[in-house]
Structure formats: C-alpha cells, structure tokens
Design a protein around this motif. Structure first.
Motif, PDB file in Angstrom:
ATOM      1  N   ARG A   9       0.838  -1.203   0.000  1.00  0.00           N
ATOM      2  CA  ARG A   9       0.000   0.000   0.000  1.00  0.00           C
ATOM      3  C   ARG A   9       0.868   1.246   0.000  1.00  0.00           C
ATOM      4  NH1 ARG A   9      -5.195  -1.104   0.464  1.00  0.00           N
ATOM      5  NH2 ARG A   9      -5.772  -3.160   1.221  1.00  0.00           N
ATOM      6  N   LEU A  10       0.422   2.267  -0.738  1.00  0.00           N
ATOM      7  CA  LEU A  10       1.144   3.525  -0.795  1.00  0.00           C
ATOM      8  C   LEU A  10       1.158   4.189   0.567  1.00  0.00           C
ATOM      9  CD1 LEU A  10       0.512   3.067  -3.882  1.00  0.00           C
ATOM     10  CD2 LEU A  10       0.590   5.542  -4.059  1.00  0.00           C
ATOM     11  N   THR A  11       2.315   4.683   0.979  1.00  0.00           N
ATOM     12  CA  THR A  11       2.437   5.383   2.259  1.00  0.00           C
ATOM     13  C   THR A  11       2.209   6.881   2.107  1.00  0.00           C
ATOM     14  OG1 THR A  11       4.824   5.666   2.001  1.00  0.00           O
ATOM     15  CG2 THR A  11       4.055   3.668   3.158  1.00  0.00           C
ATOM     16  N   TYR A  71      -3.913   8.567 -10.713  1.00  0.00           N
ATOM     17  CA  TYR A  71      -4.884   7.586 -10.257  1.00  0.00           C
ATOM     18  C   TYR A  71      -4.603   6.954  -8.898  1.00  0.00           C
ATOM     19  CZ  TYR A  71      -6.648   8.005 -14.960  1.00  0.00           C
ATOM     20  OH  TYR A  71      -7.168   8.504 -16.127  1.00  0.00           O
ATOM     21  N   LEU A  72      -3.422   7.167  -8.334  1.00  0.00           N
ATOM     22  CA  LEU A  72      -3.101   6.530  -7.049  1.00  0.00           C
ATOM     23  C   LEU A  72      -3.110   7.547  -5.920  1.00  0.00           C
ATOM     24  CD1 LEU A  72      -0.174   4.133  -8.028  1.00  0.00           C
ATOM     25  CD2 LEU A  72      -2.575   3.552  -7.628  1.00  0.00           C
ATOM     26  N   VAL A  73      -3.494   7.085  -4.735  1.00  0.00           N
ATOM     27  CA  VAL A  73      -3.465   7.900  -3.528  1.00  0.00           C
ATOM     28  C   VAL A  73      -2.941   7.055  -2.378  1.00  0.00           C
ATOM     29  CG1 VAL A  73      -5.350   9.462  -4.173  1.00  0.00           C
ATOM     30  CG2 VAL A  73      -5.867   7.325  -2.982  1.00  0.00           C
ATOM     31  N   LYS A  74      -2.584   7.727  -1.322  1.00  0.00           N
ATOM     32  CA  LYS A  74      -2.112   7.060  -0.112  1.00  0.00           C
ATOM     33  C   LYS A  74      -3.116   5.974   0.303  1.00  0.00           C
ATOM     34  CE  LYS A  74      -1.045   7.955   4.727  1.00  0.00           C
ATOM     35  NZ  LYS A  74      -0.916   8.992   5.755  1.00  0.00           N
ATOM     36  N   GLY A  75      -2.579   4.789   0.636  1.00  0.00           N
ATOM     37  CA  GLY A  75      -3.415   3.684   1.090  1.00  0.00           C
ATOM     38  C   GLY A  75      -3.846   2.724   0.005  1.00  0.00           C
ATOM     39  N   ARG A  76      -3.694   3.096  -1.253  1.00  0.00           N
ATOM     40  CA  ARG A  76      -4.130   2.250  -2.362  1.00  0.00           C
ATOM     41  C   ARG A  76      -3.194   1.065  -2.526  1.00  0.00           C
ATOM     42  NH1 ARG A  76      -7.569   4.533  -6.126  1.00  0.00           N
ATOM     43  NH2 ARG A  76      -8.396   5.436  -4.231  1.00  0.00           N
ATOM     44  N   LEU A  77      -3.749  -0.118  -2.808  1.00  0.00           N
ATOM     45  CA  LEU A  77      -2.983  -1.352  -2.995  1.00  0.00           C
ATOM     46  C   LEU A  77      -2.487  -1.447  -4.430  1.00  0.00           C
ATOM     47  CD1 LEU A  77      -2.217  -4.044  -1.517  1.00  0.00           C
ATOM     48  CD2 LEU A  77      -4.253  -5.027  -2.576  1.00  0.00           C
ATOM     49  N   VAL A  78      -1.173  -1.691  -4.591  1.00  0.00           N
ATOM     50  CA  VAL A  78      -0.578  -1.816  -5.923  1.00  0.00           C
ATOM     51  C   VAL A  78       0.404  -2.981  -5.952  1.00  0.00           C
ATOM     52  CG1 VAL A  78      -0.783   0.632  -6.523  1.00  0.00           C
ATOM     53  CG2 VAL A  78       1.304  -0.191  -5.456  1.00  0.00           C
ATOM     54  N   SER A 104       9.182  -1.031 -13.437  1.00  0.00           N
ATOM     55  CA  SER A 104       8.952  -1.145 -14.878  1.00  0.00           C
ATOM     56  C   SER A 104       7.483  -1.451 -15.148  1.00  0.00           C
ATOM     57  CB  SER A 104       9.839  -2.235 -15.479  1.00  0.00           C
ATOM     58  OG  SER A 104       9.621  -3.466 -14.823  1.00  0.00           O
ATOM     59  N   ASN A 105       6.775  -1.933 -14.117  1.00  0.00           N
ATOM     60  CA  ASN A 105       5.362  -2.266 -14.255  1.00  0.00           C
ATOM     61  C   ASN A 105       4.662  -1.970 -12.937  1.00  0.00           C
ATOM     62  OD1 ASN A 105       2.959  -3.274 -15.259  1.00  0.00           O
ATOM     63  ND2 ASN A 105       3.514  -5.409 -14.944  1.00  0.00           N
ATOM     64  N   VAL A 106       3.571  -1.220 -13.000  1.00  0.00           N
ATOM     65  CA  VAL A 106       2.769  -0.928 -11.819  1.00  0.00           C
ATOM     66  C   VAL A 106       1.349  -1.408 -12.098  1.00  0.00           C
ATOM     67  CG1 VAL A 106       1.882   0.866 -10.282  1.00  0.00           C
ATOM     68  CG2 VAL A 106       4.169   1.095 -11.269  1.00  0.00           C
ATOM     69  N   GLU A 107       0.867  -2.325 -11.278  1.00  0.00           N
ATOM     70  CA  GLU A 107      -0.495  -2.843 -11.411  1.00  0.00           C
ATOM     71  C   GLU A 107      -1.362  -2.222 -10.331  1.00  0.00           C
ATOM     72  OE1 GLU A 107      -1.794  -5.018 -13.663  1.00  0.00           O
ATOM     73  OE2 GLU A 107       0.130  -5.119 -14.720  1.00  0.00           O
ATOM     74  N   PHE A 108      -2.451  -1.568 -10.736  1.00  0.00           N
ATOM     75  CA  PHE A 108      -3.392  -0.984  -9.782  1.00  0.00           C
ATOM     76  C   PHE A 108      -4.309  -2.101  -9.306  1.00  0.00           C
ATOM     77  CE2 PHE A 108      -1.312   2.420 -11.331  1.00  0.00           C
ATOM     78  CZ  PHE A 108      -1.971   3.460 -11.967  1.00  0.00           C
ATOM     79  N   LEU A 109      -4.177  -2.498  -8.059  1.00  0.00           N
ATOM     80  CA  LEU A 109      -4.948  -3.619  -7.525  1.00  0.00           C
ATOM     81  C   LEU A 109      -6.241  -3.169  -6.857  1.00  0.00           C
ATOM     82  CD1 LEU A 109      -2.014  -5.776  -6.136  1.00  0.00           C
ATOM     83  CD2 LEU A 109      -3.125  -5.887  -8.379  1.00  0.00           C
ATOM     84  N   GLU A 110      -6.390  -1.878  -6.629  1.00  0.00           N
ATOM     85  CA  GLU A 110      -7.633  -1.304  -6.115  1.00  0.00           C
ATOM     86  C   GLU A 110      -7.947  -0.070  -6.939  1.00  0.00           C
ATOM     87  OE1 GLU A 110      -7.684  -2.283  -1.365  1.00  0.00           O
ATOM     88  OE2 GLU A 110      -6.877  -0.369  -2.005  1.00  0.00           O
ATOM     89  N   TRP A 111      -9.220   0.165  -7.129  1.00  0.00           N
ATOM     90  CA  TRP A 111      -9.671   1.332  -7.886  1.00  0.00           C
ATOM     91  C   TRP A 111     -10.609   2.144  -7.036  1.00  0.00           C
ATOM     92  CZ3 TRP A 111      -7.614   2.847 -12.329  1.00  0.00           C
ATOM     93  CH2 TRP A 111      -6.868   1.915 -13.032  1.00  0.00           C
ATOM     94  N   GLY A 112     -10.705   3.394  -7.358  1.00  0.00           N
ATOM     95  CA  GLY A 112     -11.625   4.302  -6.693  1.00  0.00           C
ATOM     96  C   GLY A 112     -11.323   5.708  -7.145  1.00  0.00           C
TER      97      GLY A 112
END
Length: 145
Positions: A9-11, A71-78, A104-112
C-alpha cells in the motif's frame, strides 16, 4: 539478475516531477509491504513498537509515472515489478546512500476516485460499480489503459 516483485500500500500520494530539458516524468512514492508475520509474531512486534511492514521507496518513469500520479493515492494497494537501484551523493561533506525500486510495471490492484477522502469504497462494502469484481473494475471507461 535484478528483479523485484512487491505488493503493498502507498504510504503517501505519488510526487510527480518532470526532468528539465527532456520533460520526462518521474513519480516517487513509498510502499508499505507486509512482512507476513504470524498472528503471534505480529502482536509481539506491535507490543514492542516494531514495524510489521517494510517501507520501500519506489520510482516510476514516463507515462506510467503520470498514470500513478493521476490515479493513485495514499493507502491504495498496488503491485510493483522492477529492479533495485542504489545511488550515493554527498551533502554537507557526508556521503549518503539511497536504495529504491525502479518500477517497470505498476499494477493498480484497487480502484476508486482520487479525492480528499482517502477511504476506498470497494473496501468499505459501499461499491455501486456494476463492473466490480473482486477488487478489479472490468468495464470501467475511466481505466487509463
């Protein structure tokens, strides 16, 4: 061989910058990766105020950097795939060393929605998205790829 795969998760929100001259985008953020401790060991660590996660610096370049910032914010799972990069620099006469993962690759595992509200509707049971399926949007036109 230098290959790293992480899920965490993003800190903090990604910080997007552009390299002067080339205009290449770079985004940096921290990732908290759970240590996978047993329940008892996790309680022991917590009682001693020891971290139960590793905190890893991530750098993302190019269009992926812009997507992360948008598209990413603190707390999002990647999920991150990349390589470890080390560097050093001198500040005030002291040599300092850095280590980060260059993704080289970032997968967004949660959306919102990216908003001031850091909660994720998918995790709070309030999902109204008809395309929601186990954490992944399967038909949302807002997906950046």
């Amino acid at each position: 061989m230098n290959n790293v795969v992480l899920i965490g998760r993003l800190t903090k929100d990604p910080e997007l910058r552009y390299i002067p001259g080339s205009g290449t985008a770079i985004a940096r953020f921290g990732l908290a990766v759970d240590k996978g401790l047993s329940k008892d060991k996790k309680q022991e660590f917590e009682s001693k105020n020891q971290p139960t996660a590793d905190f890893i610096n991530i750098a993302v370049w190019g269009k992926s950097a812009e997507n992360c910032a948008n598209y990413l914010v603190k707390g999002r799972l990647v999920g991150i795939q990349g390589r470890i990069s080390t560097n050093s620099y001198e500040k005030d006469g002291v040599k300092r060393y850095t280590t980060e993962v260059v993704a080289s690759n970032v997968e967004f595992l949660e959306w919102g929605e990216k908003s001031n509200n850091q909660s994720n509707d998918y995790n709070n049971g309030g999902n109204e998205d008809p395309y929601y399926f186990g954490g992944f949007g399967t038909g949302n036109d807002d997906i950046p790829f």
